[in-house]
Design a protein around this motif. Structure first.
Motif, PDB file in Angstrom:
ATOM      1  N   UNK A  97       0.801  -0.281 -12.970  1.00 10.63           N
ATOM      2  CA  UNK A  97      -0.473  -1.001 -12.896  1.00 10.63           C
ATOM      3  C   UNK A  97      -0.959  -1.177 -11.458  1.00 10.63           C
ATOM      4  N   UNK A  98      -0.955  -0.084 -10.736  1.00  8.36           N
ATOM      5  CA  UNK A  98      -1.475  -0.111  -9.385  1.00  8.36           C
ATOM      6  C   UNK A  98      -2.969   0.133  -9.355  1.00  8.36           C
ATOM      7  N   UNK A  99      -3.574  -0.138  -8.213  1.00  7.06           N
ATOM      8  CA  UNK A  99      -4.999   0.110  -8.008  1.00  7.06           C
ATOM      9  C   UNK A  99      -5.152   1.420  -7.249  1.00  7.06           C
ATOM     10  N   UNK A 100      -5.764   2.392  -7.891  1.00  7.19           N
ATOM     11  CA  UNK A 100      -5.971   3.692  -7.276  1.00  7.19           C
ATOM     12  C   UNK A 100      -7.152   3.584  -6.321  1.00  7.19           C
ATOM     13  N   UNK A 101      -6.877   3.708  -5.030  1.00 10.25           N
ATOM     14  CA  UNK A 101      -7.922   3.520  -4.022  1.00 10.25           C
ATOM     15  C   UNK A 101      -8.786   4.763  -3.895  1.00 10.25           C
ATOM     16  N   UNK A 102      -8.177   5.877  -3.492  1.00  7.32           N
ATOM     17  CA  UNK A 102      -8.988   7.074  -3.275  1.00  7.32           C
ATOM     18  C   UNK A 102      -8.110   8.314  -3.195  1.00  7.32           C
ATOM     19  N   UNK A 103      -8.751   9.476  -3.322  1.00  6.57           N
ATOM     20  CA  UNK A 103      -8.148  10.765  -3.014  1.00  6.57           C
ATOM     21  C   UNK A 103      -8.712  11.227  -1.670  1.00  6.57           C
ATOM     22  N   UNK A 133       0.840  -1.184   0.000  1.00  2.00           N
ATOM     23  CA  UNK A 133       0.000   0.000   0.000  1.00  2.00           C
ATOM     24  C   UNK A 133       0.879   1.239   0.000  1.00  2.00           C
ATOM     25  N   UNK A 134       0.362   2.334  -0.552  1.00  5.26           N
ATOM     26  CA  UNK A 134       1.119   3.570  -0.629  1.00  5.26           C
ATOM     27  C   UNK A 134       0.202   4.747  -0.292  1.00  5.26           C
ATOM     28  N   UNK A 142      -8.565  14.505  -0.012  1.00  4.51           N
ATOM     29  CA  UNK A 142      -8.093  15.874  -0.162  1.00  4.51           C
ATOM     30  C   UNK A 142      -6.938  15.899  -1.134  1.00  4.51           C
ATOM     31  N   UNK A 143      -5.763  16.326  -0.643  1.00  3.04           N
ATOM     32  CA  UNK A 143      -4.577  16.341  -1.483  1.00  3.04           C
ATOM     33  C   UNK A 143      -3.796  15.032  -1.403  1.00  3.04           C
ATOM     34  N   UNK A 144      -4.257  14.119  -0.586  1.00  2.00           N
ATOM     35  CA  UNK A 144      -3.559  12.846  -0.410  1.00  2.00           C
ATOM     36  C   UNK A 144      -4.067  11.807  -1.418  1.00  2.00           C
ATOM     37  N   UNK A 145      -3.193  10.857  -1.759  1.00  5.92           N
ATOM     38  CA  UNK A 145      -3.521   9.781  -2.692  1.00  5.92           C
ATOM     39  C   UNK A 145      -3.217   8.455  -2.017  1.00  5.92           C
ATOM     40  N   UNK A 146      -4.155   7.509  -2.136  1.00  5.22           N
ATOM     41  CA  UNK A 146      -3.950   6.164  -1.590  1.00  5.22           C
ATOM     42  C   UNK A 146      -4.049   5.159  -2.735  1.00  5.22           C
ATOM     43  N   UNK A 204     -16.667   1.193  -1.316  1.00  3.18           N
ATOM     44  CA  UNK A 204     -15.452   1.390  -2.112  1.00  3.18           C
ATOM     45  C   UNK A 204     -14.598   0.135  -2.030  1.00  3.18           C
ATOM     46  N   UNK A 205     -13.860  -0.110  -3.099  1.00  6.01           N
ATOM     47  CA  UNK A 205     -12.917  -1.227  -3.137  1.00  6.01           C
ATOM     48  C   UNK A 205     -11.621  -0.726  -2.521  1.00  6.01           C
ATOM     49  N   UNK A 206     -11.284  -1.198  -1.318  1.00  3.21           N
ATOM     50  CA  UNK A 206     -10.164  -0.632  -0.578  1.00  3.21           C
ATOM     51  C   UNK A 206      -9.476  -1.706   0.245  1.00  3.21           C
TER      52      UNK A 206
END
Length: 755
Positions: free
Chosen positions: A540-546, A500-501, A548-552, A617-619
């Motif tokens: 080819x990562x899975x973009x979880x969510x934004x 995870x990032x 605010x200014x953060x990205x998961x 959400x897919x998380x």
């Protein structure tokens, strides 16, 4: 059982439909249903198969051709029988052929010599002419062409041909090969004729035998088979080919091979064909046995294209034989068939290999098959073989096509198609077995179309739903891969080893205060777009969510990657490079500087569709996820752009790392080693590895409480690398530890009490 239930749930309907199609197909060769369309297609395939059959010239059979050259030299046909007598004398005497078969009949006397006219005149108008009767007596022998022809036939292996008709009985029949009485109560089905057009008695009695040359055509007018025996009243008469071969082998008798006695046969057996094998007792070859087809009709194995240029049989002109121009070795000992290819004589037939095939060559092909003892026959077991083939092909494809990806389905269907054709051709060419194949090809095509249609109308909708649900999370190429097999992916919760990032903009509050709403929107959109492209497209990562200014984001789900840690670390480095590029662009616009911090961690996580009834959400969730979030915040403390956990470092060893510290984050009791990834070794700046070695040594001195040595080492590093915030941080820590020496239980771990 669980796996079986899953398979049945996923493929059960397709399997059932496929097996139903297979069952219906298997019933066709067993005569439970019929189709003229399928029969016609099998006929077309049979014709093609026959054209593919290889051939070579057979010198044992020669056709003496009454061709256009012969008509020009000898005269129009039919020829006078004195000419035919000379032809027989040449063939049997000078050329010493093995046997002669005439594909011609002689149902009427030959009056072309004019003797009958002279005799009638001598008895009437010219009866008073002196010496005329005596002269006619002297001429009678030389003008009796039938007598001359009969004399040439006498004692020689020459067979005459004759025809069958619907009603008339003309000429004299030869002795039958056998009669219905010989069958002892069996029904010997055969091609039955009501009438015939045979040869005149004096010729038939002189000849070695006679055979029927009538061509039997299918409904479309094409000759594909030929009766070996015909039935006229109670007698069974040979075809011209069989009679000629019998003369060649000096055959004493032709008999069917019978099995059982009439007393042991059931009513159905007595009504069936009496036999499927003929035997000849010959002086030259002893007992000769060969098969015959149903109703004593055998498939003609056509060799070559037919005619003088067809390549399978040698043709010689009848004119050249009469003139002695043919080399003796060409005809000596050969079986000769006398026939015609001249267009006006109407002995050209439509066959699978040629629309104008000489009728005489049909008999040549039959003789060749008899000599070789090989006939293309449809054996009684053909239906069973076809049914088994359909069952095997249908069951295999029903199960396999449902489970395979489209590309593999195409390959398997094509392989099955080729295999059916290859097996059919092998049985035909090597085993002389005639099998129908179109039903099998049709079944392969039907099963393939069924699965393609099913995939389109049912799986395609699932694939579209999958694209809709996952399209906003993962890279398009991954969505395409998932859409190929949508059943393999779902949003149900499960535990997996993932990476995870978390990424966050430094000082975003200050940035937002310094920009107008419109500029802030463009600022954040450019930033999030660049980061999202790096996550999804590059690795080819899975973009979880934004947030605010953060990205998961995370790697390893929904598509599993064994190298998820390497992808996560590689993405974090790429994002930092993109942030530097954007920073230069933003500064040029007069916007605030852009700096980001990234935390990466790997471990066991819970992944799936999570949330409430209102929003889901897919998380990912779990301790490993929480640590990743903490690491993003910790980057600010150590003045680095990226921080990763120890598990990530071990799982992605291709990168070079700088150890930052041993930390204990809020809510955890176990310390964790954290690292800063620098890149792959071949991409590092010169001197980086040496600096890392010095740092590792200095860090060891700190943990060993050797404050003076540690300070000296770090001072040296800080002097040479003033841009590195990590070194001043540790110098402050050393000063603090000197002022407040730790207890004996100090483990060198830094505790973080806040998130």
């Amino acid at each position: 059982m669980k796996r079986l239930r899953q398979l049945l749930s996923r493929y059960g309907a397709r399997w059932a439909l496929g097996l139903l199609l297979t069952f219906g197909a298997v019933l066709y060769p067993l005569d439970f249903w019929t189709s003229h369309t399928i029969e016609r297609q099998d006929t077309i395939i049979s014709d093609l198969r026959m054209r593919l059959e290889p051939f070579e010239l057979d010198p044992a059979i020669v056709i003496v051709d009454i061709d256009s050259k012969s008509l020009n030299e000898v005269g129009r046909f039919p020829w006078s029988r004195n000419v035919l007598a000379k032809l027989v004398d040449q063939l049997t005497g000078h050329y010493a052929v093995g046997a002669v078969g005439f594909d011609v009949s002689f149902p009427e006397p030959d009056t072309s010599s004019g003797y009958e006219v002279l005799a009638r005149l001598a008895g009437r108008e010219l009866k008073d002419v002196p010496g005329l009767q005596r002269q006619l007596g002297m001429l009678k022998t030389s003008l009796d062409y039938d007598g001359m022809f009969a004399s040439s036939l006498q004692g020689r292996p020459v067979v005459l041909g004759f025809n069958i008709s619907d009603s008339q009985a003309k000429g004299v029949l030869p002795e039958p090969a056998f009669t219905a009485e010989f069958l002892n109560g069996r029904e010997g089905h055969a091609y039955t004729a009501k009438g015939y057009e045979a040869n005149i008695a004096r010729l038939q009695q002189a000849a070695a035998g006679a055979g029927i040359f009538t061509a039997v055509t299918d409904a479309d007018g094409i000759v594909r088979s030929s009766p070996v025996l015909f039935r006229i009243k109670d007698g069974y008469y040979p075809s011209l080919s069989l009679a000629t071969l019998a003369a060649f082998l000096d055959t004493g008798s032709i008999k069917p091979v019978l099995s059982g006695t009439v007393d042991t046969l059931s009513e159905n057996e007595r009504q069936a064909s009496a036999f499927d094998t003929l035997q000849m007792f010959t002086k030259k070859a002893g007992r000769v046995v060969f098969p015959v087809g149903e109703a004593m009709i055998s498939t003609v194995q056509f060799r070559g294209r037919g005619g003088p240029d067809g390549g399978a049989f040698r043709y010689v002109s009848a004119a050249d034989v009469l003139a002695g121009r043919v080399a003796k070795e060409v005809l000596e000992g050969a079986i000769v068939l006398v026939g015609t290819t001249a267009p006006g004589l109407q002995d050209l037939r439509a066959t699978p290999v040629s629309a104008e095939y000489p009728g005489v060559e049909i008999h040549a092909n039959m003789i060749k098959s008899m000599l070789d003892g090989r006939f293309k026959t449809r054996h009684w077991s053909a239906q069973a073989i076809e049914a088994i083939q359909l069952l095997v092909v249908g069951v295999v494809l029903s199960f396999a096509l449902a489970a395979l990806a489209p590309a593999w389905s195409v390959l398997l269907a094509a392989a099955a198609f080729v295999a059916c054709g290859a097996f059919n051709y092998y049985m035909y060419s090597q085993q002389d077995a005639i099998l129908n194949v179109f039903t099998c090809l049709l079944l392969v095509g039907a099963l393939f179309v069924l699965n393609v249609a099913w995939g389109y109308f049912f799986e395609f909708r699932k694939g579209r739903a999958l694209v809709s649900r996952f399209g906003e999370y993962v890279a398009p190429e991954l969505v395409k891969r998932m859409a190929e097999d949508p059943e393999a992916y779902n949003m149900e919760g499960e535990s997996r080893e993932l990476s995870v990032m978390f990424a966050d903009v430094r000082g975003f509050t200050t940035i937002s205060e310094g920009l107008s709403p419109k500029a802030l929107r463009e600022y954040i959109n450019l930033y999030l777009t660049a980061m999202s492209e790096d996550i999804r497209s590059a690795h080819q990562g899975t973009l979880d969510k934004y947030i605010g200014d953060a990205v998961m984001a995370f790697w390893g789900a929904p598509v599993a990657f064994t190298d998820h840690a390497s992808r996560a670390v590689g993405t974090s480095l790429l994002m930092q490079a993109s942030a530097a590029r954007l920073n230069a662009e933003f500064l040029a616009r007069g916007w605030p500087a852009l700096k980001i911090g990234i935390g990466v961690n790997s471990g066991l996580m819970h992944v799936g569709d999570m949330g409430s009834k209102i929003r889901r959400a897919y998380t990912v969730m779990g301790d490993a996820v929480n640590l990743g979030a903490r690491l993003e915040g910790i980057t600010k403390v150590y003045g680095v752009g990226i921080a990763v956990g120890a598990v990530t470092r071990l799982a992605a060893p291709e990168f070079v790392y700088r150890e930052l510290d041993l930390v204990r984050v809020k809510g955890k009791t176990e310390p964790v080693a954290i690292y800063e990834p620098l890149g792959k070794s071949d991409a590092l700046a010169p001197g980086t590895l040496e600096e890392l070695a010095e740092w590792d040594a200095a860090l060891a001195l700190v943990r060993a409480r050797q404050w003076d040595a540690a300070q000296a080492a770090i001072d040296s590093l800080a002097a040479r690398h003033p841009e590195r915030p990590l070194y001043p941080l540790y110098l402050e820590r050393i000063a603090r530890l000197r002022a407040h020496p730790p207890g004996a239980d100090w483990d060198g771990v830094t505790n973080f009490d806040s998130k």
